[in-house]
Scaffold this active site. Structure first.
Site, short mmCIF file in Angstrom:
data_model
loop_
_atom_site.label_atom_id
_atom_site.label_comp_id
_atom_site.label_asym_id
_atom_site.label_seq_id
_atom_site.Cartn_x
_atom_site.Cartn_y
_atom_site.Cartn_z
N ASN A 179 0.84 -1.21 0.00
CA ASN A 179 0.00 0.00 0.00
C ASN A 179 0.87 1.25 0.00
O ASN A 179 0.55 2.24 -0.67
CB ASN A 179 -0.96 0.00 1.19
N VAL A 225 -2.04 -1.19 17.73
CA VAL A 225 -3.24 -0.49 18.19
C VAL A 225 -2.82 0.95 18.49
O VAL A 225 -1.88 1.18 19.25
CB VAL A 225 -3.83 -1.17 19.45
N HIS A 278 -8.46 -0.94 5.57
CA HIS A 278 -8.82 -2.25 6.13
C HIS A 278 -9.28 -3.16 4.98
O HIS A 278 -10.07 -2.73 4.13
CB HIS A 278 -9.94 -2.10 7.17
N ASP A 281 -11.48 -0.09 14.01
CA ASP A 281 -12.20 -0.05 12.71
C ASP A 281 -13.60 0.56 12.83
O ASP A 281 -14.52 0.18 12.09
CB ASP A 281 -12.30 -1.46 12.08
N ASN A 283 -7.06 4.87 7.93
CA ASN A 283 -6.60 3.48 7.92
C ASN A 283 -7.19 2.76 6.72
O ASN A 283 -8.33 3.02 6.33
CB ASN A 283 -7.07 2.80 9.22
N ASP A 288 -10.66 6.31 15.08
CA ASP A 288 -11.05 6.85 16.39
C ASP A 288 -10.60 5.85 17.46
O ASP A 288 -9.81 4.95 17.18
CB ASP A 288 -12.55 7.17 16.43
N GLU A 289 -11.15 5.99 18.67
CA GLU A 289 -10.68 5.14 19.78
C GLU A 289 -11.01 3.66 19.58
O GLU A 289 -10.36 2.79 20.16
CB GLU A 289 -11.27 5.62 21.11
C1 GAR Z 1 -3.15 -4.77 3.82
O1 GAR Z 1 -3.96 -5.76 3.24
C2 GAR Z 1 -3.98 -3.92 4.76
O2 GAR Z 1 -5.28 -3.70 4.31
C3 GAR Z 1 -3.95 -4.77 6.02
O3 GAR Z 1 -2.63 -5.24 6.09
C4 GAR Z 1 -2.11 -5.41 4.76
C5 GAR Z 1 -0.77 -4.73 4.66
O4 GAR Z 1 -0.15 -5.01 3.43
N1 GAR Z 1 -4.34 -4.00 7.17
C6 GAR Z 1 -5.09 -4.51 8.16
O5 GAR Z 1 -5.45 -5.67 8.19
C7 GAR Z 1 -5.45 -3.51 9.25
N2 GAR Z 1 -6.48 -4.04 10.09
P1 GAR Z 1 1.02 -4.09 2.86
O6 GAR Z 1 2.08 -3.97 3.96
O7 GAR Z 1 1.55 -4.86 1.68
O8 GAR Z 1 0.44 -2.74 2.49
#
Ligand code: GAR
Length: 202
Positions: free
Chosen positions: A14, A93, A110, A151, A108, A147-148
């Site tokens: 990402n 967190v 998700h 998700d 964020n 927020d706190e």
């Molecule tokens: C991504 O799929 C992101 O959406 C997820 O971790 C991965 C990171 O991949 N995030 C979560 O699960 C947050 N709850 P990356 O390091 O290749 O971007």
């Protein structure tokens, strides 16, 4: 100009999508001012360095208490003077001191359509495993404000992705990244940058 700080923990695909969007001029008036990882071995740190972006690691393992780690994390964020903090696969967190200091300025990504498959324990591959186990035919990704809660913040953007018969969690993870995450995360940053530019003009 929107000063963007990106927090990562792993591979950083990402982060790469954001770097590539910036290189193509698709992020409006933004600058990626720093990348912070909690994991010294995160490949995302290499990606940042290769793009000439200031990259630092703040590892909880190097602090005696969680509070000390949280203070160091906040200090590393403050140093970069960000307008926006992007959690791009940051598996920490977010402490209350950070949320208080940057309320409404943390987003964020998700890997599901919130409110499905989100909250405590749903991260990375676990999200896709749960989606496949439930047998959903459509999943996707969500960009939201932080927020706190876990998700629970306001949703900024979502994109749906089809589940295919025979998908493994890894197949689904890659499709959700390619078709949704790498598209909507740069777009959300662009939207926030454009809002800031407009506000400055008016
Ligand atoms: C991504 O799929 C992101 O959406 C997820 O971790 C991965 C990171 O991949 N995030 C979560 O699960 C947050 N709850 P990356 O390091 O290749 O971007």
């Amino acid at each position: 100009m929107l000063r963007v700080l990106i927090c990562v923990s792993g591979g950083g695909t990402n982060l790469q999508a954001i770097i590539d969007a910036k290189a193509k001029g698709e992020l409006g008036d933004t600058e990626i001012v720093r990348v912070i990882s909690n994991n010294p071995n995160a490949y995302a740190l290499e990606r940042a360095k290769n793009a000439g972006i200031d990259a630092v690691c703040v590892s909880p393992k190097t602090f005696e208490t969680r509070d000390a780690f949280h203070e160091a994390l906040l200090a590393a964020m403050d140093e970069a003077k960000p307008d926006l903090i992007v959690l791009a696969g940051f598996l920490v967190v977010i402490p209350e001191i950070v949320i208080k200091a940057y309320r409404g300025r943390i987003i964020n990504i998700h890997p599901s359509l919130i409110p499905s498959f989100c909250g405590t324990g749903y991260y990375g591959l676990k999200v896709h495993e749960a989606a496949l186990e439930r047998g959903v035919k459509i999943t996707g990704a969500t960009v939201h404000y932080v927020d706190e809660g876990t998700d629970t913040g306001p949703i900024i953007a979502q994109k749906a992705v089809e589940v295919h018969d025979g998908d493994t969690p890894k197949d689904l993870q890659l499709r959700v990244m390619e078709e949704a995450e790498w598209v909507i995360l740069p777009k959300a940053i662009r939207m926030i940058a454009d809002e800031k530019s407009k506000a400055l003009l008016s």
